[in-house]
Design a protein around this motif. Structure first.
Motif, short mmCIF file in Angstrom:
data_model
loop_
_atom_site.label_atom_id
_atom_site.label_comp_id
_atom_site.label_asym_id
_atom_site.label_seq_id
_atom_site.Cartn_x
_atom_site.Cartn_y
_atom_site.Cartn_z
N ARG A 56 -37.80 -5.05 2.58
CA ARG A 56 -37.71 -4.18 3.88
C ARG A 56 -37.62 -2.57 3.49
NH1 ARG A 56 -36.04 -6.00 9.01
NH2 ARG A 56 -35.67 -8.30 9.01
N ILE A 57 -37.04 -2.34 2.38
CA ILE A 57 -37.06 -0.84 1.96
C ILE A 57 -38.33 -0.63 1.54
CG2 ILE A 57 -36.07 0.68 0.02
CD1 ILE A 57 -33.49 -0.86 0.39
N ILE A 58 -39.05 -1.33 0.86
CA ILE A 58 -40.58 -1.22 0.48
C ILE A 58 -41.37 -1.00 1.46
CG2 ILE A 58 -42.59 -2.25 -0.94
CD1 ILE A 58 -40.63 -3.52 -2.69
N THR A 59 -41.21 -1.86 2.66
CA THR A 59 -42.22 -1.84 3.87
C THR A 59 -41.82 -0.36 4.24
OG1 THR A 59 -42.28 -4.19 3.99
CG2 THR A 59 -42.83 -2.70 5.79
N LEU A 96 -53.36 0.34 8.47
CA LEU A 96 -52.45 -0.46 7.62
C LEU A 96 -50.99 0.06 8.12
CD1 LEU A 96 -53.91 0.64 4.21
CD2 LEU A 96 -53.80 -1.65 5.29
N LEU A 97 -50.89 1.29 8.89
CA LEU A 97 -49.62 1.60 9.39
C LEU A 97 -48.92 0.37 10.29
CD1 LEU A 97 -47.07 3.52 9.40
CD2 LEU A 97 -48.46 4.91 11.12
N LEU A 98 -50.08 0.21 11.38
CA LEU A 98 -49.56 -0.95 12.24
C LEU A 98 -49.44 -2.08 11.69
CD1 LEU A 98 -52.34 0.03 14.97
CD2 LEU A 98 -50.17 0.15 15.21
N TRP A 99 -49.92 -2.73 10.75
CA TRP A 99 -49.53 -3.75 9.94
C TRP A 99 -48.17 -3.77 9.35
CZ3 TRP A 99 -53.37 -5.84 5.38
CH2 TRP A 99 -52.89 -7.16 4.97
N GLN A 100 -48.17 -2.62 8.67
CA GLN A 100 -46.78 -2.58 8.11
C GLN A 100 -45.58 -2.58 9.10
OE1 GLN A 100 -45.92 -2.45 4.71
NE2 GLN A 100 -47.94 -2.92 4.33
N VAL A 101 -45.80 -1.82 10.20
CA VAL A 101 -44.82 -1.88 11.21
C VAL A 101 -44.68 -3.34 12.04
CG1 VAL A 101 -44.39 -1.13 13.47
CG2 VAL A 101 -44.93 0.71 11.78
N SER A 103 -45.18 -6.08 10.40
CA SER A 103 -44.46 -7.01 9.27
C SER A 103 -42.86 -6.57 9.28
CB SER A 103 -45.06 -6.83 7.95
OG SER A 103 -44.77 -5.55 7.29
N LEU A 104 -42.35 -5.42 9.82
CA LEU A 104 -40.93 -5.21 9.64
C LEU A 104 -40.35 -5.98 10.88
CD1 LEU A 104 -40.50 -1.72 9.16
CD2 LEU A 104 -39.53 -3.32 7.71
N MET A 105 -40.97 -6.36 11.76
CA MET A 105 -40.41 -7.11 12.84
C MET A 105 -40.07 -8.58 12.65
SD MET A 105 -43.01 -5.97 16.19
CE MET A 105 -43.01 -4.36 16.50
#
Length: 105
Positions: A56-59, A96-101, A103-105
């Motif tokens: 989570r921190i890396i994301t 990539l920002l949308l993908w990373q956000v 993946s946090l969910m």
């Protein structure tokens, strides 16, 4: 962006985007080597320092870096600095920002 600082600031945006892409490439290589998610996560985190071995921190760091990079590319588009390349980088950064956000969910 002032004229004499455009190139160095733009390169910072490119470098931040490259760091995130490198991190994603590392994840893809790990997923190709292991079969289960339980094996993948420790292998992925093993290359990071012990204080940073938290997905989570890396994301969140990736989201932060992509946010800065996206802001830089948006400003470059606004002042017509390498406009076509900036649009491509801004689009990639947004994806990539949308993908990373997500993946946090």
């Amino acid at each position: 962006m002032k004229t004499k600082y455009r190139f160095p600031i733009y390169m910072v945006g490119v470098a931040l985007l490259a760091v995130v892409i490198g991190n994603l490439i590392h994840w893809f290589r790990i997923t190709a080597q292991y079969d289960t998610f339980e094996e993948m996560v420790p292998a992925y985190l093993s290359v990071f320092p012990s204080w940073l071995q938290n997905a989570r921190i890396i994301t969140m760091i990736d989201v932060f870096l992509l946010g800065i990079s996206g802001f830089i590319f948006a400003q470059a588009i606004k002042v017509n600095y390498l406009k076509v390349l900036s649009i491509i980088f801004a689009s990639l950064t947004s994806l990539l920002l949308l993908w990373q956000v997500f993946s946090l969910m």
